[in-house]
Design a protein around this motif. Structure first.
Motif, PDB file in Angstrom:
ATOM      1  N   LEU A 292       0.834  -1.191   0.000  1.00 54.50           N
ATOM      2  CA  LEU A 292       0.000   0.000   0.000  1.00 54.50           C
ATOM      3  C   LEU A 292       0.870   1.242   0.000  1.00 54.50           C
ATOM      4  O   LEU A 292       1.862   1.328   0.716  1.00 54.50           O
ATOM      5  CB  LEU A 292      -0.903   0.009   1.230  1.00 54.50           C
ATOM      6  N   TYR A 293       0.481   2.192  -0.804  1.00 52.40           N
ATOM      7  CA  TYR A 293       1.211   3.442  -0.863  1.00 52.40           C
ATOM      8  C   TYR A 293       0.316   4.547  -0.331  1.00 52.40           C
ATOM      9  O   TYR A 293      -0.765   4.795  -0.851  1.00 52.40           O
ATOM     10  CB  TYR A 293       1.626   3.740  -2.301  1.00 52.40           C
ATOM     11  N   LEU A 294       0.789   5.209   0.729  1.00 52.58           N
ATOM     12  CA  LEU A 294      -0.128   6.014   1.517  1.00 52.58           C
ATOM     13  C   LEU A 294       0.015   7.509   1.360  1.00 52.58           C
ATOM     14  O   LEU A 294      -0.785   8.272   1.891  1.00 52.58           O
ATOM     15  CB  LEU A 294       0.056   5.656   2.989  1.00 52.58           C
ATOM     16  N   ALA A 295       1.032   7.936   0.635  1.00 57.17           N
ATOM     17  CA  ALA A 295       1.276   9.370   0.601  1.00 57.17           C
ATOM     18  C   ALA A 295       0.152  10.140  -0.067  1.00 57.17           C
ATOM     19  O   ALA A 295       0.032  11.331   0.112  1.00 57.17           O
ATOM     20  CB  ALA A 295       2.597   9.669  -0.107  1.00 57.17           C
ATOM     21  N   HIS A 296      -0.634   9.456  -0.856  1.00 53.40           N
ATOM     22  CA  HIS A 296      -1.697  10.179  -1.532  1.00 53.40           C
ATOM     23  C   HIS A 296      -3.062   9.935  -0.915  1.00 53.40           C
ATOM     24  O   HIS A 296      -4.091  10.141  -1.539  1.00 53.40           O
ATOM     25  CB  HIS A 296      -1.714   9.825  -3.024  1.00 53.40           C
ATOM     26  N   MET A 297      -3.056   9.471   0.320  1.00 54.33           N
ATOM     27  CA  MET A 297      -4.308   9.245   1.007  1.00 54.33           C
ATOM     28  C   MET A 297      -5.037  10.577   1.200  1.00 54.33           C
ATOM     29  O   MET A 297      -4.445  11.586   1.539  1.00 54.33           O
ATOM     30  CB  MET A 297      -3.996   8.619   2.356  1.00 54.33           C
ATOM     31  N   ARG A 298      -6.354  10.550   0.970  1.00 54.40           N
ATOM     32  CA  ARG A 298      -7.106  11.792   1.047  1.00 54.40           C
ATOM     33  C   ARG A 298      -7.946  11.903   2.311  1.00 54.40           C
ATOM     34  O   ARG A 298      -8.152  12.976   2.826  1.00 54.40           O
ATOM     35  CB  ARG A 298      -8.065  11.903  -0.154  1.00 54.40           C
ATOM     36  N   MET A 299      -8.498  10.760   2.737  1.00 54.85           N
ATOM     37  CA  MET A 299      -9.438  10.805   3.856  1.00 54.85           C
ATOM     38  C   MET A 299      -9.111   9.710   4.861  1.00 54.85           C
ATOM     39  O   MET A 299      -8.734   8.602   4.495  1.00 54.85           O
ATOM     40  CB  MET A 299     -10.868  10.553   3.366  1.00 54.85           C
ATOM     41  N   LEU A 300      -9.294  10.055   6.100  1.00 53.77           N
ATOM     42  CA  LEU A 300      -9.289   9.041   7.142  1.00 53.77           C
ATOM     43  C   LEU A 300     -10.681   9.065   7.754  1.00 53.77           C
ATOM     44  O   LEU A 300     -11.118  10.082   8.284  1.00 53.77           O
ATOM     45  CB  LEU A 300      -8.227   9.366   8.196  1.00 53.77           C
ATOM     46  N   ILE A 301     -11.381   7.941   7.637  1.00 54.91           N
ATOM     47  CA  ILE A 301     -12.764   7.915   8.094  1.00 54.91           C
ATOM     48  C   ILE A 301     -12.860   7.051   9.340  1.00 54.91           C
ATOM     49  O   ILE A 301     -12.490   5.867   9.319  1.00 54.91           O
ATOM     50  CB  ILE A 301     -13.687   7.348   6.994  1.00 54.91           C
TER      51      ILE A 301
ATOM     52  N   GLU B 136       5.362   7.967   5.671  1.00 54.61           N
ATOM     53  CA  GLU B 136       4.735   7.963   4.368  1.00 54.61           C
ATOM     54  C   GLU B 136       3.439   8.775   4.338  1.00 54.61           C
ATOM     55  O   GLU B 136       3.080   9.332   3.316  1.00 54.61           O
ATOM     56  CB  GLU B 136       4.450   6.522   3.947  1.00 54.61           C
ATOM     57  N   TYR B 137       2.784   8.843   5.484  1.00 60.65           N
ATOM     58  CA  TYR B 137       1.561   9.639   5.525  1.00 60.65           C
ATOM     59  C   TYR B 137       1.917  11.103   5.459  1.00 60.65           C
ATOM     60  O   TYR B 137       2.861  11.546   6.080  1.00 60.65           O
ATOM     61  CB  TYR B 137       0.794   9.384   6.823  1.00 60.65           C
ATOM     62  N   ARG B 138       1.132  11.829   4.713  1.00 63.17           N
ATOM     63  CA  ARG B 138       1.369  13.257   4.647  1.00 63.17           C
ATOM     64  C   ARG B 138       0.320  13.962   5.485  1.00 63.17           C
ATOM     65  O   ARG B 138      -0.755  13.413   5.712  1.00 63.17           O
ATOM     66  CB  ARG B 138       1.288  13.735   3.216  1.00 63.17           C
TER      67      ARG B 138
END
Lengths: 365, 412, 76, 514
Positions: B98-107, B129-131
């Motif tokens: 999993l690549y997480l740098a482009h994660m948009r939402m944490l629900i 990796e999280y931004r």
């Protein structure tokens, strides 16, 4: 010595980079931890103290102009008493100074950017660069710094501009809440990163073509600019990240760079911003390294320090991996042992030098 | 020099050769994560960790072609006791890391939020990796996993839909608040401020919305909407603000960029006002050593829609409308403050921090029992509303209709 | 393996430095170089073989711990 | 007229004669003495040239009564036949007119008479047949007199040469459209015509043990730095080589850093560029046989200064920044692509990342290998394009375009994005006004790609720092390579990154011309 000459301007830039060096990465976090939103205050006091210290160091240098720190020590104490003192200085510059700064680099890279890459390869790559730079001589280093300077400033200014939309001025308030003791403590910590190590610049100043007042002006100016940049980033960290996030970040400046987001377009550029720290850290390490190698060469009275670069580079590799076992040790050591250690070399010994020099003058009269 | 040159070169080569590439990830080895959802059954000790992975091939295939028949995203779920473990355990399901740098939402699901978000958030700020640029939201009456599974119209990636919809609604509608992780953390740590998160829910038939057939229908069977703001005390969700109260919260928090609100006409009916600017100033004043919070709102608006018979050419009317509007905003704010103070006893507005800034000494004394002090702090609201423009028309046809009729009557 | 790499590196370094030093008849520099190269290689080999090398910071710690505690005590 | 073709070794044939003993270390030919008999001497000379068949020999008698027998020798093709004819005719005319008294036929008198009589070209006297041979190969005509030891050599050379034509490698839209040719004299005259100042001085040397190539050093006295000139002379004198066929030979032999990737000596085929350089106090080295003239000292920024910068309005000078950007792009584009797509994906906007990732779907190679492959393919194509005859060249470019652009992508071997990157690199590497610097970018691109593939951006930074150290440490004839920037010279900034308007530049102290 065939190291060539450096101009006052170049010395200024080197001083600036040396002042900023590792401090710009680490200092804001520690300061925000101890004095919260007043983190800027110790930096301001620290800059003043550092300027005073620099003036003092230059005074020592002016006792025997054209002589490096090692030669001054020898002049003052003679060869046999001087040698152990010089050795101590070499140990601090070489082992502790460049070793720990190199570890900072590796630690920074492995925590923030490329965690899966073993730290030693970053060290190895940087040491190769270090050896190349040192072998090409001080002149090359100084001139490279001169070329990098505009780019460096451009990056720093871009950095400041890019994060400034996210400033929340509330975060600096209430002002001056901190008490005296924590301020003193954090000032000391700032000076131990940016002030005391300047004593090693005395290995470089004799190569400068400027003398006396002009040298002093450049040196202090470099110092001041470096200090101001630290001040600005510290304030920005607090203003943008807030006290809590600043103090809990390993490298708050990097966290700050990650916040950059201008028009949803200029964003995610922290790796570019990291160039600021790569460069300033490199020059800090290289000054330490050069000072250590040159001091050893002068102590052993060999003409060309370049023969020492490869062996010292190899030693540095081991040392840099050894100095800190882990990053929490690093933080602890830096805030406790490092302070009195560098104070000994940045304050006690210089005072001793001046005392001996005055004593000698008195006796000869 | 020659030797040095050669040596450095060979050493460099050797180093590079033996080092291999630890951190290297080829683009086609990535699973780009768009959103992460965290659920927990009440009483269970395991979390359900769901990720929404973007199906790159489908998204970027131009004009259909091979992409037809595949969903644009895939959702994986994994039971886990900690976030990090869950993330890594997902490799047993997902073919790629999993690549997480482009994660948009944490629900976060409502249950998780009620039990406390403390054990969840750390990973997201610690892992490199999280931004810090994703938003955190809480589900209302639904599971986080289900929110992730809804197909979305127009925007192919549901995570992007959630992201831009949140930003848009914050900008133009106001009762939502886009909160980033570091803000949550800061208010978790702060004694003088409590966190809030926007709520999200699925309206319609959740199950039907999970089928890709949903995309082929003109009227989607289910859609994801933002509703109100969830109030936290410490790291636990304690309740919700309804839409109006949420707006009130945003007025105080200076989050209102633009919104729309009705205000009463002098007679009956309403004028809908478009708020174009609003700024708030929260201050603490001390009277007899007791703190008092003063909220000053300065707002500017335009008349957006006229639903009543009112003469907009008359400056007095505008003035009247302004007073009404001020009253209304005041009401909204007061309601939000009331709810926070008395129902949830949670200082979501950061009044504590305001007091801290104003009088650090006093704050030192009371910071320990701020939670008890907060409900009793008097709050004074002062609103200054200016109506600037009335749109491209002057009077509404309603007014003109009346005038025409009156004229006709007179002529009779 | 790692130890051999170190030795190879040391040989390469010697290959760079020694010929020019010999040509210029710098005996002293040659000796100094040899000495430090040996030390450096030794350190690296030990490191490569995973031998515990006493950390330089230990003695420094021993000397400065009291001072540091004193300062801390004063500032707390 | 006939002579023996001698197969026997010529060595030591006339070792007994010591009169004209002279050291000839270079060409292994024996010394020759001058024997009074004309025929013998002609044959002797022919032998020195190995009986080469292009030697033309004429013998005839001069004077009303044919009192004087002379021989005229020349190398066919090197001399202008008309001029040789002229020489002969003047001699016989004079002889007809004057006749020869008895004592006039004495050795000294004949030579002096002949020397005065010849009105064509430059006339030199020599006694040595070896010198005569040397004169012959330089395109001179040698005249031997019966009974005289001395001989005359007359410059009658008119080798084939190209007319002055348009520059091929350094073209401009506006500006002089002439380029140097392969002839030294033509080249120097082109510059002389631009700078009409007696202070434009020229020195000539012959370099190359065998080729004896004429090399001219040109500079403006008073503007040139003495130290540079001395250094240049010293380095040229140190050259030990058999032959100089192109300016590149000299360039390689006189530069300071043997292993610098960057050129520290500039070359140009444009007379205006040479003139400008001379006016800046540089030294130009002309080499016979090549249109490329060397300029030194040379600093980094010069490779970005096109001649045209000075011919258009000064606004045009801003383009230099563009060229500098191109330099970095040509150097770094593939490495940045590798670094960002394999290490720092977070730098890409989400939609771009998705589309790049989708493009790479199914590509079997890592990005680094992909880039390496494509870059090498491109270098090959470029190489092939230069070497191939022009007719085949088009075929190459078609194949290249298809292979690079179309087939490779459709076959799923490389991603379209990589093709774009390679094209960007290619375009950028053609931007520089001087080809020499693009070689540096080609060489350095690959190590940087390697660094990027292992350490990402950090690797690139380290590589660039190393490059910077290298650049700051190299010098060209004592001048630091990065001169106007470090050491920083404020006055030179007006013609460094950007060419400033002329009024500003002339206002500088010294009023430095361009």
């Amino acid at each position: 010595m065939d190291n060539g000459k450096i101009s006052g301007h170049q010395l200024m830039i080197l001083t600036m980079l040396f002042t900023m060096g590792s401090s710009i990465l680490v200092v804001p976090s520690g300061l925000a931890g101890t004095v919260q939103q007043d983190a800027w205050l110790p930096v301001v006091v620290g800059i003043v103290v550092t300027l005073a210290l620099s003036w003092f160091y230059l005074y020592i240098g002016s006792l025997y102009p054209d002589r490096t720190l090692v030669e001054i020590i020898e002049k003052l104490f003679g060869r046999w008493v001087g040698a152990p003192i010089t050795l101590l200085f070499i140990v601090v510059a070489f082992c502790v100074g460049s070793g720990s700064c190199l570890y900072y680099l590796g630690d920074f890279m492995t925590t923030q950017i490329m965690p899966e890459t073993p730290i030693q390869y970053f060290h190895l790559l940087y040491i190769l660069l270090l050896i190349q730079g040192t072998r090409l001589g001080l002149e090359t280093l100084a001139r490279s710094a001169e070329i990098l300077f505009p780019f460096f400033l451009l990056l720093v200014i871009a950095f400041i501009i890019f994060v400034s939309p996210q400033i929340e001025t509330d975060r600096l308030q209430p002002m001056l809440e901190a008490e005296f003791k924590p301020i003193l403590q954090s000032t000391l910590s700032y000076v131990s990163f940016s002030g005391f190590p300047l004593i090693f610049m005395l290995m470089l100043t004799p190569a400068c073509t400027d003398r006396g007042k002009r040298l002093q002006k450049k040196f202090l100016l470099g110092n001041l600019i470096g200090g101001l940049l630290i001040l600005i980033t510290t304030i920005l960290c607090v203003l943008v990240l807030g006290v809590d996030a600043t103090s809990r970040s390993m490298y708050p400046n990097y966290a700050l760079a990650r916040k950059i987001n201008l028009f949803n377009f200029i964003n995610r550029i922290e790796v570019i911003m990291a160039i600021i720290w790569f460069v300033s850290l490199f020059f800090k390490i290289v000054v330490y390294f050069y000072a250590g190698v040159l001091a050893m060469a002068q102590l052993l009275r060999i003409e060309n320090y370049r023969v020492l670069t490869f062996p010292f580079g190899m030693m540095l590799y081991v040392l840099s991996l050894m100095v800190y076992p882990d990053s929490s040790f690093m933080r602890h050591w830096d805030s406790t042992i490092w302070v009195p250690l560098i104070a000994t070399f940045g304050l006690v010994f210089p005072l001793l030098f001046v005392a001996v020099a005055i004593g000698k003058k008195f006796l000869t009269r | 020099m020659k030797r040095t040159f050669l040596l450095v070169l060979t050493m460099l080569l050797v180093v590079l050769m033996i080092t291999g590439c630890w951190n290297r990830r080829e683009l086609n080895e990535l699973s780009i994560v768009g959103a992460i959802g965290i659920d927990k059954e009440p009483g269970a000790d395991q979390y359900m960790f769901s990720v929404q992975v973007i199906n790159q091939g489908v998204i970027s295939s131009k004009g259909g072609g091979e992409g037809i028949g595949q969903a644009s995203v895939t959702t994986f779920e994994m039971e886990t006791s900690s976030m990090f473990e869950g993330m890594r355990r997902l490799t047993t399901v997902s073919p790629r890391k999993l690549y997480l740098a482009h994660m948009r939402m944490l629900i976060l699901s409502e249950e998780v939020a009620k039990e406390g978000v403390g054990p969840i958030l750390d990973l997201f700020s610690r892992d490199h990796e999280y931004r810090p640029d994703f938003y955190v939201i809480v589900t209302k009456d639904t599971k986080a996993g289900d929110v992730l599974k809804q197909f979305t119209q127009i925007e192919k990636v549901p995570a992007n839909k959630l992201f831009s919809s949140l930003e848009m609604s914050e900008k133009h509608w106001a009762p939502t608040v886009a909160v980033r992780l570091d803000e949550v953390e800061a208010s978790l740590v702060s004694l003088g401020k409590q966190p809030v998160l926007t709520g999200v829910m699925v309206r319609g038939d959740e199950r039907a919305g999970e089928s890709e057939k949903a995309l082929q229908r003109l009227e989607p069977p289910a859609y994801v909407v933002y509703t109100g703001i969830g109030v936290f005390r410490g790291d636990k969700l304690v309740g919700w603000l309804n839409e109006e109260e949420s707006k009130g919260y945003n007025y105080i928090a200076d989050n209102v960029k633009s919104t729309v609100g009705p205000l009463a006409c002098p007679q009956k009916g309403e004028v809908i006002l478009e708020m174009i600017r609003s700024s708030s100033n929260v201050q603490a004043k001390f009277q007899n050593g007791k703190p008092q919070i003063q909220i000053k709102i300065k707002a500017e608006g335009n008349v957006g829609e006229v639903l009543c018979d009112v003469d907009l050419q008359d400056p007095k009317t505008i003035e009247k409308l302004e007073r009404n509007g001020e009253q209304r905003i005041k009401q909204i704010i007061q309601r939000a403050v009331d709810k926070a103070q008395h129902q949830y006893r949670s200082d979501i507005f950061g009044f504590g921090e305001v007091i801290h800034r104003e009088d650090a000494k006093y704050w030192k004394k009371i910071q320990g029992e701020w939670d008890e002090v907060f409900p009793h702090v008097p709050v004074v609201v002062d609103v200054d509303l200016q109506i600037r423009r009335t749109g491209t028309k002057v009077n509404s046809y309603l007014t003109e209709m009346r005038k025409a009729r009156e004229k006709a009557k007179e002529q009779k | 393996m790692a130890a051999f790499t170190v030795l190879a590196a040391a040989l390469a370094v010697a290959w760079i430095e020694v010929p020019s030093l010999r040509k210029r008849k710098r005996r002293k520099e040659l000796w100094v170089f040899a000495f430090f190269l040996c030390v450096a290689t030794g350190l690296n080999v030990l490191k490569a073989l995973d031998v515990e090398i006493p950390n330089l910071f230990q003695p420094i710690n021993a000397v400065y711990k009291p001072v540091s505690d004193l300062i801390e005590g004063m500032l707390k | 007229m006939r002579f023996r073709k001698s197969k026997e070794p010529q060595k030591h044939k006339h070792a007994t004669d010591h009169r004209s003993q002279h050291e000839h270390e270079q060409v292994p030919v024996t010394q020759t003495q001058v024997t009074p008999g004309l025929q013998d001497r002609i044959e002797e000379t022919a032998k020195l040239l190995g009986g080469s068949t292009d030697l033309g020999i004429r013998t005839f008698r001069l004077g009303p009564a044919g009192e004087l027998l002379i021989g005229v020798l020349f190398l066919d093709g090197l001399v202008d036949q008309a001029r040789v004819q002229d020489v002969q005719e003047t001699l016989s005319l004079q002889a007809e007119k004057e006749g020869f008294a008895k004592q006039a036929l004495k050795e000294q008198a004949v030579i002096e008479w002949a020397q005065n009589a010849i009105t064509v070209g430059d006339v030199k006297r020599a006694t040595d047949l070896q010198a005569a041979a040397q004169s012959l190969v330089s395109g001179e005509t040698v005249i031997l007199f019966d009974g005289c030891q001395e001989l005359l050599s007359v410059t009658t050379s008119a080798p084939e040469h190209r007319a002055v034509s348009e520059p091929v490698t350094q073209t401009v839209i506006r500006g002089p459209q002439e380029a140097f040719t392969e002839t030294l004299r033509v080249n120097t005259s082109l510059v002389r015509r631009k700078i009409k100042d007696p202070n434009l001085w020229m020195e000539t040397k012959q370099i190359g043990k065998v080729t004896k190539t004429d090399v001219a050093i040109m500079y403006i006295n008073g503007l040139v730095k003495e130290s540079v000139l001395q250094e240049l002379h010293a380095r040229m004198d140190r050259i030990q080589i058999d032959g100089i066929l192109e300016s590149g030979y000299i360039e390689e032999l006189i530069r300071e850093q043997r292993y610098a990737v960057f050129p520290t000596v500039n070359n140009t085929e444009r007379p205006d560029v040479v003139a400008a350089a001379l006016l800046e106090g540089r030294v130009a080295v002309f080499i016979d046989g090549t249109p490329f003239v060397l300029l030194m000292p040379t600093v980094f920024i010069q490779f970005f200064q096109a001649a045209e910068d000075y011919y258009h309005l000064s606004d045009f000078g801003v383009l230099r920044l563009l060229r500098l950007t191109s330099f970095f792009l040509a150097l770094l584009a593939p490495s940045l692509y590798i670094a960002i797509t394999t290490f720092h994906q977070e730098m890409l906007p989400t939609s771009l990342l998705i589309s790049l990732a989708a493009q790479r779907e199914g590509i079997p190679f890592p990005a680094f290998a992909e880039a390496l492959m494509m870059e090498i393919t491109f270098e090959l194509l470029r190489e092939a394009g230069i070497r191939m005859p022009r007719a085949v060249g088009t075929a190459i470019s078609i194949v290249g375009a298809l292979v690079l652009g179309q087939a490779a992508v459709q076959a799923g071997l490389v991603s379209p994005a990589m093709v774009i990157i390679v094209s960007i690199t290619a375009i950028n590497s053609f931007v520089f006004p001087n080809y020499a610097i693009s070689i540096a970018t080609r060489v350095l691109r690959f190590p940087l790609m390697l660094l990027a593939a292992t350490f990402g951006i950090f690797g690139i930074i380290v590589g660039m720092l190393a490059l910077l150290f290298h650049l700051t440490s190299i010098r060209s004839f004592g001048v630091p390579y990065l001169t106007p920037f470090s050491p920083f010279v404020w006055g030179d900034q007006k013609d460094a990154l950007v060419r400033w308007p002329r009024e500003v530049r002339v206002g500088q102290k010294g009023g430095k011309a361009e």
